[in-house]
Scaffold this motif. Structure first.
Motif, PDB file in Angstrom:
ATOM      1  N   MET A 135      -1.133   4.987  -2.017  1.00 41.98           N
ATOM      2  CA  MET A 135      -2.164   4.022  -2.393  1.00 41.98           C
ATOM      3  C   MET A 135      -1.842   2.646  -1.828  1.00 41.98           C
ATOM      4  N   GLY A 136      -2.423   2.352  -0.696  1.00 47.01           N
ATOM      5  CA  GLY A 136      -2.245   1.052  -0.064  1.00 47.01           C
ATOM      6  C   GLY A 136      -3.598   0.449   0.242  1.00 47.01           C
ATOM      7  N   THR A 137      -3.728  -0.176   1.422  1.00 48.81           N
ATOM      8  CA  THR A 137      -5.023  -0.714   1.833  1.00 48.81           C
ATOM      9  C   THR A 137      -6.056   0.404   1.840  1.00 48.81           C
ATOM     10  N   ALA A 138      -5.672   1.549   2.384  1.00 43.95           N
ATOM     11  CA  ALA A 138      -6.431   2.790   2.226  1.00 43.95           C
ATOM     12  C   ALA A 138      -5.596   3.725   1.366  1.00 43.95           C
ATOM     13  N   THR A 139      -6.243   4.693   0.739  1.00 46.20           N
ATOM     14  CA  THR A 139      -5.517   5.714  -0.009  1.00 46.20           C
ATOM     15  C   THR A 139      -5.568   7.006   0.784  1.00 46.20           C
ATOM     16  N   THR A 140      -4.388   7.540   1.104  1.00 44.99           N
ATOM     17  CA  THR A 140      -4.314   8.770   1.883  1.00 44.99           C
ATOM     18  C   THR A 140      -3.826   9.915   1.006  1.00 44.99           C
ATOM     19  N   PHE A 141      -4.363  11.099   1.271  1.00 45.67           N
ATOM     20  CA  PHE A 141      -3.969  12.324   0.598  1.00 45.67           C
ATOM     21  C   PHE A 141      -3.425  13.257   1.679  1.00 45.67           C
ATOM     22  N   ASP A 142      -2.159  13.628   1.582  1.00 45.73           N
ATOM     23  CA  ASP A 142      -1.520  14.429   2.624  1.00 45.73           C
ATOM     24  C   ASP A 142      -1.004  15.735   2.043  1.00 45.73           C
ATOM     25  N   ALA A 143      -1.387  16.848   2.675  1.00 46.17           N
ATOM     26  CA  ALA A 143      -1.037  18.178   2.189  1.00 46.17           C
ATOM     27  C   ALA A 143       0.107  18.766   3.003  1.00 46.17           C
ATOM     28  N   ILE A 144       1.138  19.243   2.295  1.00 48.11           N
ATOM     29  CA  ILE A 144       2.316  19.857   2.914  1.00 48.11           C
ATOM     30  C   ILE A 144       2.399  21.309   2.469  1.00 48.11           C
ATOM     31  N   SER A 145       2.596  22.219   3.419  1.00 48.18           N
ATOM     32  CA  SER A 145       2.651  23.641   3.099  1.00 48.18           C
ATOM     33  C   SER A 145       3.984  24.022   2.459  1.00 48.18           C
ATOM     34  N   LYS A 146       4.061  25.254   2.016  1.00 50.31           N
ATOM     35  CA  LYS A 146       5.297  25.765   1.438  1.00 50.31           C
ATOM     36  C   LYS A 146       6.432  25.754   2.447  1.00 50.31           C
ATOM     37  N   LYS A 147       6.093  25.869   3.740  1.00 49.01           N
ATOM     38  CA  LYS A 147       7.087  25.879   4.809  1.00 49.01           C
ATOM     39  C   LYS A 147       7.455  24.474   5.294  1.00 49.01           C
ATOM     40  N   GLY A 148       6.810  23.449   4.740  1.00 50.45           N
ATOM     41  CA  GLY A 148       7.105  22.091   5.174  1.00 50.45           C
ATOM     42  C   GLY A 148       6.298  21.656   6.372  1.00 50.45           C
ATOM     43  N   GLU A 149       5.059  22.132   6.479  1.00 46.15           N
ATOM     44  CA  GLU A 149       4.171  21.759   7.573  1.00 46.15           C
ATOM     45  C   GLU A 149       3.127  20.775   7.068  1.00 46.15           C
ATOM     46  N   PHE A 150       2.769  19.817   7.925  1.00 48.79           N
ATOM     47  CA  PHE A 150       1.695  18.883   7.585  1.00 48.79           C
ATOM     48  C   PHE A 150       0.373  19.560   7.907  1.00 48.79           C
ATOM     49  N   LEU A 151      -0.415  19.856   6.861  1.00 47.00           N
ATOM     50  CA  LEU A 151      -1.646  20.615   7.032  1.00 47.00           C
ATOM     51  C   LEU A 151      -2.854  19.731   7.334  1.00 47.00           C
ATOM     52  N   GLY A 152      -2.830  18.497   6.857  1.00 48.31           N
ATOM     53  CA  GLY A 152      -3.969  17.592   6.987  1.00 48.31           C
ATOM     54  C   GLY A 152      -4.146  16.824   5.695  1.00 48.31           C
ATOM     55  N   GLY A 153      -5.323  16.269   5.485  1.00 46.36           N
ATOM     56  CA  GLY A 153      -5.515  15.507   4.263  1.00 46.36           C
ATOM     57  C   GLY A 153      -6.847  14.801   4.213  1.00 46.36           C
ATOM     58  N   ALA A 154      -6.852  13.658   3.555  1.00 43.43           N
ATOM     59  CA  ALA A 154      -8.079  12.875   3.381  1.00 43.43           C
ATOM     60  C   ALA A 154      -7.707  11.400   3.323  1.00 43.43           C
ATOM     61  N   ILE A 155      -8.681  10.553   3.673  1.00 40.14           N
ATOM     62  CA  ILE A 155      -8.494   9.102   3.616  1.00 40.14           C
ATOM     63  C   ILE A 155      -9.673   8.498   2.866  1.00 40.14           C
ATOM     64  N   ALA A 156      -9.375   7.640   1.888  1.00 40.62           N
ATOM     65  CA  ALA A 156     -10.409   6.956   1.112  1.00 40.62           C
ATOM     66  C   ALA A 156     -10.129   5.457   1.099  1.00 40.62           C
ATOM     67  N   PRO A 157     -11.149   4.623   0.878  1.00 35.53           N
ATOM     68  CA  PRO A 157     -10.898   3.181   0.747  1.00 35.53           C
ATOM     69  C   PRO A 157      -9.945   2.918  -0.419  1.00 35.53           C
ATOM     70  N   GLY A 158      -9.035   1.987  -0.241  1.00 37.01           N
ATOM     71  CA  GLY A 158      -8.110   1.642  -1.315  1.00 37.01           C
ATOM     72  C   GLY A 158      -8.807   0.927  -2.458  1.00 37.01           C
ATOM     73  N   LEU A 159      -8.136   0.861  -3.598  1.00 38.87           N
ATOM     74  CA  LEU A 159      -8.717   0.199  -4.766  1.00 38.87           C
ATOM     75  C   LEU A 159      -8.982  -1.272  -4.478  1.00 38.87           C
ATOM     76  N   GLY A 160      -8.079  -1.928  -3.750  1.00 39.13           N
ATOM     77  CA  GLY A 160      -8.272  -3.335  -3.418  1.00 39.13           C
ATOM     78  C   GLY A 160      -9.500  -3.563  -2.563  1.00 39.13           C
ATOM     79  N   ILE A 161      -9.719  -2.686  -1.576  1.00 39.62           N
ATOM     80  CA  ILE A 161     -10.900  -2.784  -0.719  1.00 39.62           C
ATOM     81  C   ILE A 161     -12.165  -2.583  -1.538  1.00 39.62           C
ATOM     82  N   SER A 162     -12.141  -1.615  -2.440  1.00 35.05           N
ATOM     83  CA  SER A 162     -13.297  -1.345  -3.292  1.00 35.05           C
ATOM     84  C   SER A 162     -13.640  -2.558  -4.150  1.00 35.05           C
TER      85      SER A 162
END
Length: 267
Positions: A135-162
């Motif tokens: 949770m920073g300027t933007a809020t990022t959601f990052d998904a990590i697999s059971k094997k330790g792989e970066f699968l992807g995620g999502a980006i939303a406006p941060g609370l401060g920006i809102s």
């Protein structure tokens, strides 16, 4: 000692680690400052000297620097600060650096350095599958697999920006400090705004996490980091842990994985 620097769009977080032969680390000091987007090399260097001095530390104690930056225009200034004031060539988290994190996205080079660093630290501490909410300027959601792989995620406006958008577009609404409100049905303008921002943002975070967990499996762990992590986590149904030092720890891990390379670069 290792200086870890996380350069964000709004704030820059620094952590000083005492390493024990690359097998352990102690966080000696940490600071959060406004990202110095317009400062010169000398101004930034003087600021760092001042921060070290406030803790009774000397910049000459630093023999390694690791940087995660999402502000490319600042990178050249920061490199020069490291080389002139610390006499150290910094390790920037960028393509070609050994991270140990496979990135399974359409274009791995698009993924921000801070997101990579967060995931490395989260997998080291919690294993996988895991979701990191930063949770920073933007809020990022990052998904990590059971094997330790970066699968992807999502980006939303941060609370401060809102909050800034609300104040900028609604002339009669006052600028307020965002905090957890005492009730959910407000009786004044200020608490109405606080309720809307706080619980509205928790709804955004929990809504995305609920859907990600449903896709990744019920064993998925969640961790939040960033300046607003504690505030939002206190009302969230899905955030399982808060680690404000997650990004700095990730930088420390990456530095240790590239230790021999950095020793050669710095003679």
């Amino acid at each position: 000692m290792l200086l870890a620097i996380d350069v964000g769009n709004t704030n820059t977080v620094l952590g000083l680690y005492k390493l024990a032969n690359g097998t352990g680390a102690e966080l000696v000091a940490n600071w959060r400052i406004t990202t110095p987007s317009r400062q010169t090399t000398d101004e930034f260097g003087v600021l760092l000297r001042s921060l070290f001095g406030s803790q009774g530390l000397e910049i000459g104690q630093v023999d390694g620097i690791a940087v995660a930056s999402v502000v490319p225009p600042l990178d050249s200034t920061l490199r020069k600060v490291c080389e002139v004031y610390f006499k150290v060539k910094p390790l920037f988290v960028e393509p070609g650096v050994k991270t140990g994190l496979p990135v399974l996205t359409d274009n791995p080079t698009e993924v921000g350095a801070d997101r990579i660093v967060d995931c490395i630290a989260a997998f080291e501490r919690f294993g996988g599958p895991c979701i990191v909410v930063d949770m920073g300027t933007a809020t990022t959601f990052d998904a990590i697999s059971k094997k330790g792989e970066f699968l992807g995620g999502a980006i939303a406006p941060g609370l401060g920006i809102s909050a800034d958008a609300l104040f900028a577009r609604a002339a009669r609404l006052p600028r307020i400090d965002v905090k957890k409100p005492a009730k959910v049905i407000g009786t004044g303008t200020v608490d109405n705004i606080q309720i809307g921002l706080y619980y509205g943002y928790i709804g955004l975070v929990d809504g995305i996490l609920e859907r990600m967990i449903a896709e990744m499996g019920p064993e998925t762990k969640t961790v939040a980091t960033g300046g607003l992590a504690k505030l939002i986590a206190s009302g969230s149904k899905y955030i399982g842990a808060v680690d404000e030092m997650l990004t700095l720890n990730g930088l420390r891990i990456i530095y240790e994985r590239n230790l021999e390379r950095q020793k050669k670069r710095n003679g």
